[in-house]
Design a protein around this motif. Structure first.
Motif, PDB file in Angstrom:
ATOM      1  N   ALA A   1       0.820  -1.208   0.000  1.00  0.00           N
ATOM      2  CA  ALA A   1       0.000   0.000   0.000  1.00  0.00           C
ATOM      3  C   ALA A   1       0.856   1.261   0.000  1.00  0.00           C
ATOM      4  O   ALA A   1       0.484   2.280  -0.583  1.00  0.00           O
ATOM      5  CB  ALA A   1      -0.937  -0.004   1.209  1.00  0.00           C
ATOM      6  N   GLN A   2       2.021   1.195   0.658  1.00  0.00           N
ATOM      7  CA  GLN A   2       2.905   2.354   0.725  1.00  0.00           C
ATOM      8  C   GLN A   2       3.553   2.683  -0.617  1.00  0.00           C
ATOM      9  O   GLN A   2       3.870   3.842  -0.886  1.00  0.00           O
ATOM     10  CB  GLN A   2       4.016   2.115   1.756  1.00  0.00           C
ATOM     11  CG  GLN A   2       3.563   2.074   3.196  1.00  0.00           C
ATOM     12  CD  GLN A   2       4.731   1.844   4.135  1.00  0.00           C
ATOM     13  OE1 GLN A   2       5.824   2.374   3.942  1.00  0.00           O
ATOM     14  NE2 GLN A   2       4.516   1.047   5.166  1.00  0.00           N
ATOM     15  N   CYS A   3       3.769   1.677  -1.454  1.00  0.00           N
ATOM     16  CA  CYS A   3       4.596   1.905  -2.642  1.00  0.00           C
ATOM     17  C   CYS A   3       3.906   1.692  -3.972  1.00  0.00           C
ATOM     18  O   CYS A   3       4.467   2.054  -5.018  1.00  0.00           O
ATOM     19  CB  CYS A   3       5.847   1.028  -2.573  1.00  0.00           C
ATOM     20  SG  CYS A   3       5.524  -0.767  -2.668  1.00  0.00           S
TER      21      CYS A   3
ATOM     22  N   TYR B   1       3.962  -2.963  10.209  1.00  0.00           N
ATOM     23  CA  TYR B   1       3.809  -3.891  11.334  1.00  0.00           C
ATOM     24  C   TYR B   1       2.683  -3.435  12.254  1.00  0.00           C
ATOM     25  O   TYR B   1       1.812  -4.231  12.648  1.00  0.00           O
ATOM     26  CB  TYR B   1       5.112  -3.993  12.117  1.00  0.00           C
ATOM     27  CG  TYR B   1       5.015  -4.874  13.351  1.00  0.00           C
ATOM     28  CD1 TYR B   1       5.228  -6.245  13.266  1.00  0.00           C
ATOM     29  CD2 TYR B   1       4.686  -4.333  14.597  1.00  0.00           C
ATOM     30  CE1 TYR B   1       5.125  -7.059  14.391  1.00  0.00           C
ATOM     31  CE2 TYR B   1       4.579  -5.136  15.727  1.00  0.00           C
ATOM     32  CZ  TYR B   1       4.801  -6.494  15.616  1.00  0.00           C
ATOM     33  OH  TYR B   1       4.684  -7.291  16.744  1.00  0.00           O
ATOM     34  N   ASP B   2       2.700  -2.157  12.629  1.00  0.00           N
ATOM     35  CA  ASP B   2       1.680  -1.636  13.540  1.00  0.00           C
ATOM     36  C   ASP B   2       0.281  -1.812  12.958  1.00  0.00           C
ATOM     37  O   ASP B   2      -0.659  -2.178  13.670  1.00  0.00           O
ATOM     38  CB  ASP B   2       1.936  -0.152  13.828  1.00  0.00           C
ATOM     39  CG  ASP B   2       3.187   0.082  14.656  1.00  0.00           C
ATOM     40  OD1 ASP B   2       3.694  -0.880  15.263  1.00  0.00           O
ATOM     41  OD2 ASP B   2       3.671   1.231  14.690  1.00  0.00           O
ATOM     42  N   GLY B   3       0.145  -1.539  11.659  1.00  0.00           N
ATOM     43  CA  GLY B   3      -1.161  -1.677  11.020  1.00  0.00           C
ATOM     44  C   GLY B   3      -1.663  -3.102  11.057  1.00  0.00           C
ATOM     45  O   GLY B   3      -2.839  -3.359  11.354  1.00  0.00           O
TER      46      GLY B   3
ATOM     47  N   GLU C   1      17.723   3.391  -8.479  1.00  0.00           N
ATOM     48  CA  GLU C   1      16.899   4.334  -7.733  1.00  0.00           C
ATOM     49  C   GLU C   1      16.220   3.591  -6.588  1.00  0.00           C
ATOM     50  O   GLU C   1      16.181   2.360  -6.570  1.00  0.00           O
ATOM     51  CB  GLU C   1      15.860   4.993  -8.650  1.00  0.00           C
ATOM     52  CG  GLU C   1      14.991   3.997  -9.399  1.00  0.00           C
ATOM     53  CD  GLU C   1      14.169   4.649 -10.498  1.00  0.00           C
ATOM     54  OE1 GLU C   1      14.053   5.893 -10.494  1.00  0.00           O
ATOM     55  OE2 GLU C   1      13.652   3.921 -11.363  1.00  0.00           O
ATOM     56  N   VAL C   2      15.703   4.342  -5.637  1.00  0.00           N
ATOM     57  CA  VAL C   2      15.072   3.737  -4.469  1.00  0.00           C
ATOM     58  C   VAL C   2      13.810   4.514  -4.108  1.00  0.00           C
ATOM     59  O   VAL C   2      13.621   5.649  -4.542  1.00  0.00           O
ATOM     60  CB  VAL C   2      16.020   3.731  -3.236  1.00  0.00           C
ATOM     61  CG1 VAL C   2      17.288   2.953  -3.512  1.00  0.00           C
ATOM     62  CG2 VAL C   2      16.345   5.160  -2.799  1.00  0.00           C
ATOM     63  N   ILE C   3      12.960   3.876  -3.305  1.00  0.00           N
ATOM     64  CA  ILE C   3      11.854   4.579  -2.667  1.00  0.00           C
ATOM     65  C   ILE C   3      11.837   4.148  -1.197  1.00  0.00           C
ATOM     66  O   ILE C   3      12.206   3.019  -0.870  1.00  0.00           O
ATOM     67  CB  ILE C   3      10.493   4.286  -3.324  1.00  0.00           C
ATOM     68  CG1 ILE C   3      10.147   2.787  -3.244  1.00  0.00           C
ATOM     69  CG2 ILE C   3      10.464   4.783  -4.753  1.00  0.00           C
ATOM     70  CD1 ILE C   3       8.737   2.491  -3.687  1.00  0.00           C
ATOM     71  N   PRO C   4      11.439   5.037  -0.278  1.00  0.00           N
ATOM     72  CA  PRO C   4      11.447   4.687   1.139  1.00  0.00           C
ATOM     73  C   PRO C   4      10.218   3.880   1.549  1.00  0.00           C
ATOM     74  O   PRO C   4       9.121   4.119   1.059  1.00  0.00           O
ATOM     75  CB  PRO C   4      11.445   6.063   1.824  1.00  0.00           C
ATOM     76  CG  PRO C   4      10.727   6.954   0.859  1.00  0.00           C
ATOM     77  CD  PRO C   4      11.080   6.445  -0.515  1.00  0.00           C
ATOM     78  N   LEU C   5      10.425   2.928   2.446  1.00  0.00           N
ATOM     79  CA  LEU C   5       9.324   2.148   3.007  1.00  0.00           C
ATOM     80  C   LEU C   5       9.437   2.137   4.525  1.00  0.00           C
ATOM     81  O   LEU C   5      10.540   2.093   5.071  1.00  0.00           O
ATOM     82  CB  LEU C   5       9.339   0.712   2.472  1.00  0.00           C
ATOM     83  CG  LEU C   5       8.904   0.489   1.029  1.00  0.00           C
ATOM     84  CD1 LEU C   5       8.909  -0.997   0.703  1.00  0.00           C
ATOM     85  CD2 LEU C   5       7.523   1.078   0.779  1.00  0.00           C
ATOM     86  N   GLU C   6       8.294   2.153   5.189  1.00  0.00           N
ATOM     87  CA  GLU C   6       8.231   2.187   6.649  1.00  0.00           C
ATOM     88  C   GLU C   6       7.753   0.836   7.170  1.00  0.00           C
ATOM     89  O   GLU C   6       6.554   0.544   7.187  1.00  0.00           O
ATOM     90  CB  GLU C   6       7.281   3.296   7.121  1.00  0.00           C
ATOM     91  CG  GLU C   6       7.617   4.688   6.614  1.00  0.00           C
ATOM     92  CD  GLU C   6       8.782   5.316   7.376  1.00  0.00           C
ATOM     93  OE1 GLU C   6       9.286   4.665   8.323  1.00  0.00           O
ATOM     94  OE2 GLU C   6       9.165   6.448   7.026  1.00  0.00           O
TER      95      GLU C   6
END
Length: 284
Positions: free
Chosen positions: A44-46, A225-227, A215-220
């Motif tokens: 969902a983040q990316c 995990y919390d979700g 190239e990169v993209i950030p992920l949390e």
């Protein structure tokens, strides 16, 4: 039929270890429940960002599962043009998106051939594996997984990211530095030494840079995990099953006495507040 307040429900869902890994939830029974939801949270983040960049993201059966082996998350080019591996600076790219780059590990025995480049055989770019505690128990399964990881790196030039959210003596990364940390993210890039992002007990998972092609993209990871943890109400399950007991702690030997005492204290504080809020709901 009882009705509980939103405050009670929120406290129950967050559990005794908000913003960190719940050590009791590292037991296979609970971890297997949240595994898929963590993967969904990362996707969902990316997903939208990757589509804008010309990639597609999807989920398949894990490399850790016997038969039909595909990664938890795969990223591939949206276009049908194979692109060869390129030389690039992952550490600088990670810093540019404010992600933790980790540190390089000296080449492992199993990865000595990392500098051997084969002809590109497919369009797969990156896989992300969320390591299951059950898949670190069998030596044969661990060896088989490492072989498949090596095949992705050497023969298919695919980036591999491994997220290990459970404390364990056995690790899929064969390097002494791994054992300094309770949890870790390992980033394997074709042609480079692997990189390690280590997290200690009660330390939130760091943002990491998902490697693509130059190239990169950030992920949390912690957000994912919390979700998942709250969606599946793992703390409520543990509380109901009387799972927050000293005897039920997974991998207790991997905690210091101080950490063990602190974990039990956190559960006690959470439980007392939960009981207070439950009483307020009943009286209301």
């Amino acid at each position: 039929m009882p009705h509980y307040s939103p405050t009670y429900v929120e406290h129950l869902k967050k559990g005794p270890f908000p913003g960190h890994v719940d050590p009791w939830a590292e037991a296979a029974h609970y971890f297997q429940q949240i595994h898929s939801s963590i993967i969904d949270g990362l996707i969902a983040q990316c997903s939208s960002v990757l589509l804008e960049m010309g990639y597609m993201v999807g989920r398949e059966a894990s490399l850790q599962i016997v038969g039909g082996r595909e990664p938890d998350i795969f990223v591939q080019y949206a276009m049908n043009t194979p692109k060869p591996p390129i030389k690039w600076d992952y550490e600088t790219a990670a810093a540019e998106v404010l992600a933790e780059p980790g540190f390089a590990l000296a080449a492992e025995v199993e990865l000595d051939a990392l500098h051997i480049h084969s002809q590109e055989t497919g369009q797969l770019v990156t896989v992300v594996e969320l390591i299951s505690p059950g898949n670190k128990e069998s030596p044969d399964a661990m060896l088989d997984y490492r072989s498949r990881r090596e095949d992705l790196l050497l023969n298919k030039h695919v980036n591999v990211v491994e997220i290990d959210l459970t404390r364990s003596v056995k690790r899929l990364v064969l390097h002494k530095s791994v054992h300094r940390y309770s949890y870790h993210i390992a980033v394997f890039l074709p042609g480079y030494d692997p990189r390690l992002i280590g997290m200690n007990y009660r330390e939130a998972f760091k943002r990491f840079a998902l490697p693509l092609r130059g190239e990169v993209i950030p992920l949390e990871t912690q957000v994912a995990y919390d979700g998942a943890y709250q969606l599946l109400t793992v703390a409520a399950q543990l509380d109901h099953n009387k799972g927050y007991r000293d005897s039920e702690m997974p991998f207790p030997s991997l905690m210091t006495t101080e950490q063990h005492t602190e974990a039990l204290r956190a559960v006690d504080v959470w439980s007392k507040e939960l009981e207070r809020l439950r009483g307020e709901s009943s009286n209301g």
